[in-house]
Design an enzyme around this catalytic site. Structure first.
Site, PDB file in Angstrom:
ATOM      1  N   GLU A  87       0.357  -5.178  -9.016  1.00  0.00           N
ATOM      2  CA  GLU A  87      -0.031  -3.771  -8.264  1.00  0.00           C
ATOM      3  C   GLU A  87      -0.534  -2.611  -9.370  1.00  0.00           C
ATOM      4  OE1 GLU A  87       1.161  -3.211  -3.896  1.00  0.00           O
ATOM      5  OE2 GLU A  87       2.763  -3.356  -5.053  1.00  0.00           O
ATOM      6  N   HIS A 106       5.551   3.734  -7.142  1.00  0.00           N
ATOM      7  CA  HIS A 106       5.505   2.925  -6.054  1.00  0.00           C
ATOM      8  C   HIS A 106       6.812   2.383  -5.633  1.00  0.00           C
ATOM      9  CE1 HIS A 106       4.240   0.056  -3.214  1.00  0.00           C
ATOM     10  NE2 HIS A 106       4.344  -1.115  -3.875  1.00  0.00           N
ATOM     11  N   HIS A 108       9.637   0.630  -2.313  1.00  0.00           N
ATOM     12  CA  HIS A 108       9.656  -0.020  -0.950  1.00  0.00           C
ATOM     13  C   HIS A 108      10.928   0.367  -0.338  1.00  0.00           C
ATOM     14  CE1 HIS A 108       7.461  -3.928  -2.493  1.00  0.00           C
ATOM     15  NE2 HIS A 108       6.839  -2.669  -2.760  1.00  0.00           N
ATOM     16  N   HIS A 174       5.108  -1.709   3.948  1.00  0.00           N
ATOM     17  CA  HIS A 174       4.898  -2.048   2.795  1.00  0.00           C
ATOM     18  C   HIS A 174       6.037  -1.093   1.745  1.00  0.00           C
ATOM     19  CE1 HIS A 174       2.282  -2.522  -1.213  1.00  0.00           C
ATOM     20  NE2 HIS A 174       3.541  -3.114  -1.575  1.00  0.00           N
TER      21      HIS A 174
END
Length: 245
Positions: A87, A106, A108, A174
Site C-alpha cells: 500500500e 496507516h 487497522h 479496513h
C-alpha cells in the site's frame, strides 16, 4: 539535503511510532506502516523484509528510503530482500497531494472498523477527556467507503479525495489513514480517533445515545499547546513501550 544522521534520527522516530501503534492496539501483528517525507521526491517508510517481526518489534532497520514510485531512494536501501509495503501508494498519493502533510500513518484499529460498520461516525462526543481528539472529531472525520487494499494510484486517489483537507480518514472494513506534520502528530491523531471509536462502541453497547458536545462546551476547551499535546504526550507513549523494549 538530508544528512545521514538526520535520516537515522527519522528512521528511529518512525520505528518508535510503529511500536506505539502496536502497543495501543491499533496495528496488531504485521499489518500497518508509517512514512515520512524526505524532500520533494523521497520518503522513509516501514518496509517488508526477511527479518521483520511485526509492528511491535519494529526497529530502524525496517525503515527504508524510497522514491515516490517505490524505487530505492539511496544506495543499498532495498538490498537484502526489502520491499515497500503493497500500500505504498496510500502514502505517496497523500504526500503528492497534501503539501501540508509530512507523515502518513496507516493502521487497522479494530474499534475504528467496528464503529464504522455499526454506523457510528467519529463525532465530538467527549470534551476535556481528550481535547485534541475532540477538536479533530468536531472538524469531521470522513470515510472512504471501499474495503480495498489501496495498492495503486487510482485507489489511493479515491482515498485522498475522501480525506480532502482533513487530517484523518476512516477506511471502511479496513482501518484508517492519519496524517500530520510529524510522526508524533500523525500517530497521536490515530490514537485519539481510536479512543473515540472505543467509547462510541461502549456507549452504544450500554444502550446509550451518542450526543455531540454542545458548541458552548467546545468553545470552552483550551488549546494546551504543542509542548503538552505533542511533546509530553509522546514521552508518555514512549514510556509505555519500556516493558516491551
Amino acid at each position: 539535503m538530508t544528512t545521514a544522521t538526520e535520516l537515522d534520527t527519522l528512521r528511529a522516530l518512525i520505528s518508535d511510532g510503529c511500536r506505539v501503534l502496536a502497543a495501543r492496539g491499533l496495528a496488531d501483528g504485521i499489518l500497518g506502516h508509517i512514512s515520512a517525507r524526505v524532500g520533494a521526491e523521497r520518503l522513509l517508510v516501514r518496509c517488508r523484509g526477511p527479518r521483520e517481526r511485526g509492528l511491535l518489534h519494529t526497529t530502524p532497520a525496517d525503515i527504508h528510503l524510497v522514491d515516490l514510485d517505490g524505487r530505492p531512494g539511496g544506495p543499498g536501501e532495498l538490498a537484502g530482500g526489502w520491499r515497500p509495503p503493497n500500500e505504498l501508494p496510500l502514502h505517496t498519493e497523500v504526500l503528492r497531494t497534501r503539501t501540508d502533510v509530512d507523515t502518513v500513518v496507516h493502521a487497522h484499529p479494530p474499534a475504528v472498523v467496528a464503529a464504522d460498520l455499526a454506523g457510528l461516525r467519529i463525532r465530538p462526543i467527549i470534551g476535556a477527556y481528550d481535547i485534541p481528539g475532540t477538536r479533530l472529531a468536531a472538524g469531521g472525520v470522513p470515510v472512504y467507503p471501499r474495503g480495498v487494499l489501496v495498492r495503486d494510484r487510482r485507489l489511493a486517489a479515491e482515498m485522498v479525495a475522501a480525506l480532502g483537507s482533513r487530517p484523518v480518514v476512516v477506511l471502511r472494513g479496513h482501518g484508517l489513514t492519519s496524517t500530520g506534520q510529524s510522526v508524533q502528530e500523525a500517530v497521536l491523531r490515530a490514537v485519539s480517533v481510536d479512543g473515540i471509536a472505543r467509547l462510541s462502541l461502549d456507549v452504544a453497547q450500554a444502550g446509550g445515545v451518542l450526543t455531540d458536545l454542545p458548541d458552548e462546551d467546545l468553545a470552552e476547551l483550551p488549546d494546551l499547546g504543542g509542548t503538552f499535546n505533542l511533546d509530553t504526550a509522546w514521552r508518555h507513549e514512549l514510556a509505555r513501550l519500556e516493558p516491551v523494549r
